[in-house]
Motif scaffolding. Structure first.
Motif, mmCIF file in Angstrom:
data_model
loop_
_atom_site.group_PDB
_atom_site.id
_atom_site.type_symbol
_atom_site.label_atom_id
_atom_site.label_comp_id
_atom_site.label_asym_id
_atom_site.label_seq_id
_atom_site.Cartn_x
_atom_site.Cartn_y
_atom_site.Cartn_z
ATOM 1 N N PRO A 24 78.286 19.842 -11.943
ATOM 2 C CA PRO A 24 79.171 18.670 -11.865
ATOM 3 C C PRO A 24 79.617 18.229 -13.256
ATOM 4 O O PRO A 24 78.822 18.239 -14.188
ATOM 5 C CB PRO A 24 78.300 17.592 -11.200
ATOM 6 N N CYS A 25 80.895 17.891 -13.362
ATOM 7 C CA CYS A 25 81.408 17.368 -14.635
ATOM 8 C C CYS A 25 80.648 16.080 -14.949
ATOM 9 O O CYS A 25 80.501 15.222 -14.089
ATOM 10 C CB CYS A 25 82.908 17.101 -14.535
ATOM 11 N N ARG A 26 80.170 15.953 -16.184
ATOM 12 C CA ARG A 26 79.330 14.806 -16.544
ATOM 13 C C ARG A 26 80.125 13.504 -16.580
ATOM 14 O O ARG A 26 79.536 12.437 -16.597
ATOM 15 C CB ARG A 26 78.688 15.029 -17.914
ATOM 16 N N LEU A 27 81.450 13.616 -16.605
ATOM 17 C CA LEU A 27 82.238 12.390 -16.653
ATOM 18 C C LEU A 27 82.774 11.986 -15.285
ATOM 19 O O LEU A 27 82.692 10.835 -14.905
ATOM 20 C CB LEU A 27 83.394 12.547 -17.647
ATOM 21 N N CYS A 28 83.328 12.949 -14.518
ATOM 22 C CA CYS A 28 83.971 12.555 -13.254
ATOM 23 C C CYS A 28 83.241 13.096 -12.024
ATOM 24 O O CYS A 28 83.558 12.715 -10.906
ATOM 25 C CB CYS A 28 85.425 12.997 -13.243
ATOM 26 N N GLY A 29 82.282 14.001 -12.219
ATOM 27 C CA GLY A 29 81.509 14.502 -11.088
ATOM 28 C C GLY A 29 82.142 15.677 -10.372
ATOM 29 O O GLY A 29 81.534 16.264 -9.470
ATOM 30 N N ILE A 37 81.946 19.514 -19.061
ATOM 31 C CA ILE A 37 83.059 18.586 -18.857
ATOM 32 C C ILE A 37 84.251 19.365 -18.291
ATOM 33 O O ILE A 37 84.587 20.438 -18.786
ATOM 34 C CB ILE A 37 83.471 17.907 -20.193
ATOM 35 N N CYS A 38 84.896 18.821 -17.235
ATOM 36 C CA CYS A 38 85.999 19.560 -16.593
ATOM 37 C C CYS A 38 87.277 19.502 -17.448
ATOM 38 O O CYS A 38 87.406 18.649 -18.333
ATOM 39 C CB CYS A 38 86.252 19.008 -15.196
ATOM 40 N N ASP A 39 88.199 20.395 -17.143
ATOM 41 C CA ASP A 39 89.446 20.457 -17.914
ATOM 42 C C ASP A 39 90.223 19.141 -17.850
ATOM 43 O O ASP A 39 90.807 18.709 -18.839
ATOM 44 C CB ASP A 39 90.336 21.601 -17.399
HETATM 45 ZN ZN LIG Z 1 85.671 15.630 -15.187
#
Ligand SMILES: [Zn+2]
Ligand SMILES: [Zn+2]
Length: 243
Positions: A24-29, A37-39
């Motif tokens: 899971p992206c640590r910022l948005c999940g 972190i996702c793009d």
């Molecule tokens: Zn994200």
């Protein structure tokens, strides 16, 4: 087996792994990631593109800014990735204060990509914490970042050479005018007899007023280091703090 084939195989295995075991992206999940972190969230980080080479402040051109021309800082070059604002700010605070050490290789990789592979830097020096703070926190985020950079760029790191002799209160909690005064004599070298390389990079998480980096750079300049760079993840832009 050819290298291309192996690279392809590794890539496909990573993709398969991310489908089976999404991170899971640590910022948005969002959970179809190969990295922390996702793009989409990465796109929210404000990159510092055209900057003054000496202090990394954003400019319309890549010549030295007025401040560096009139009152040059100790470092010869500053490299920083992002403007210090959310969401990168939150991520750095997690890295610094909340044991989120997975961010060291993440930031290290991004910063290493920006540093030219032809970099002449011979030694990395992380900004040290005062021993009291290191004891409380358990780790020094700048050293963690420097270790990752060292692996990526194949440049040695020495975390013991520079020591912090004054336990200064958090720079961010102080008034701008007090910061410079506060930093004077904050650092010293632990081994004066050691022969220093001619070209070093000082590693910190954020370049704020520049007083911390400047004080550290001064110590090395005094010892005859010819070229000093400052590498940080993010840079505070003047409009973001009150002076
Ligand atoms: Zn994200
Ligand atoms: Zn400048």
């Amino acid at each position: 087996m050819s290298t291309t084939f192996i690279t392809k195989l590794v890539h496909q295995s990573k993709q398969l792994y991310s489908k089976l075991m999404p991170i899971p992206c640590r910022l948005c999940g969002d959970s179809s990631q190969l990295r922390s972190i996702c793009d989409g969230c990465m796109n929210d980080f404000i990159k510092l593109a055209t900057v003054c080479p000496r202090c990394a402040l954003p400019l319309q051109h890549t010549q030295h800014c007025g401040h560096c021309l009139n009152n040059p800082p100790e470092q010869d070059l500053s490299i920083s990735l992002y403007r210090y604002s959310d969401p990168i700010r939150q991520l750095i605070l997690d890295f610094k204060y909340h044991n989120q050490l997975y961010l060291a290789p993440f930031f290290g990789q991004l910063l290493a990509q920006k540093i030219a592979s032809t970099s002449q830097v011979e030694l990395l020096i992380p900004i040290p914490l005062h021993p009291n703070r290191l004891k409380d926190r358990g780790y020094n985020q700048s050293h963690e970042l420097a270790k990752s950079l060292s692996r990526q760029l194949n440049i040695p790191v020495n975390p013991h050479l520079l020591t912090r002799v004054i336990d200064t209160p958090s720079q961010s909690s102080m008034a701008f005018k007090d910061r410079k005064k506060n930093m004077r004599n904050a650092f010293k070298l632990s081994h004066h007899s050691l022969e220093l390389p001619k070209h070093i990079a000082i590693i910190d998480d954020v370049l704020t007023t520049g007083h911390t980096a400047n004080a550290a750079a001064k110590v090395f300049r005094k010892e005859g280091v010819a070229t000093i760079e400052i590498w940080t993840i993010a840079r505070t832009v003047k409009a973001d703090f009150n002076d």
